[in-house]
Design a protein around this motif. Sequence first.
Motif: not given
Length: 308
Positions: A122-123, A21, A118, A187, A23, A106, A126, A27
């Motif tokens: 973010c997607e 991240s 997410c 996470w 993230c 998450f 992850w 998100t």
Amino acid sequence: MFRKHALFFAAFVTAGAALLSACGGQTDGTPSAAPAGAAVDAGDAGGLDLLSGTARSNNAARDTGDLAPASAPADVRTKWVSLRAGKAGNLNPVVINGAGMTIYRFDNDSPKPPKSTCNADCEKKWPPVKVTKGTKVFIAGIKKSAIGVVKRDDGSLQLTIGNWPAYTFSGDKNPGDTNGEGVGGTWFGMSPTGGKVLDGSASGTTTPPSDNPPTPSGDSKAATSTILFDDAFFSDNGASQGLSFGSGDNACQNLARPGVTSSLTTDGTLKLWTGPNCTGKSTVVDSDVKDLSTIGFDDAIQSVHFGA
């Protein structure tokens, strides 16, 4: 060990043949305001096809599913998902997919009802474990009842374990990487029941120990199939062999390659024997066993009996 590795490239009997991240804590800047995604039962509206074993032991097509390149069409990438209880870095047991990559959860998501938060950037970091109706999900060391799906904000379906949405991490480049562990304090690697797995070396906590197989309850049905892996944790690095039991078959069956099994999956009660023709020392299991050394049967099984 040498004997097992010498068989690595040997042909093996598969269950498919036998049976068929950054993230961090947010998100894309703020939590999604969209209504929570609706949980979908894996065996009903989700339409997932849950199968015991791993992708390799079920003869899953290469370059599809978890092994498909990122550029492959969505229908190719969602042909199958393989989930097994394994070891990655200091995480044990943690869920690993068919490509050997660690599966994460998450903390900002919700299990009741299941909801993924997410999205957007973010997607990208992850990637959700996405599925479609008909996706084959191979499971080893994970109960079928733990598998489900949830509808994401964009309408796609994401696989859940213990109602927690499942992800991989773009920062993991090689099988066994756990670079997503503890990112943003939110996470974590996902356990076979959907819980978080803590890295003892990083957090000062201890990793949950591997569970011994539970004492058979006595009300389980007799197994109709089993896959026996040469390596512990259902690893596809070694070979595997499958056995099935149907009408007219002998409930006691000898292994084609005795004395090499370190883990197994089963769909019911199975009695393990150290000698041929169901002789010698025995024990009964009614669930997957990720490491047979925990019950004193590593590299010892020569025959099995379908049922206690």
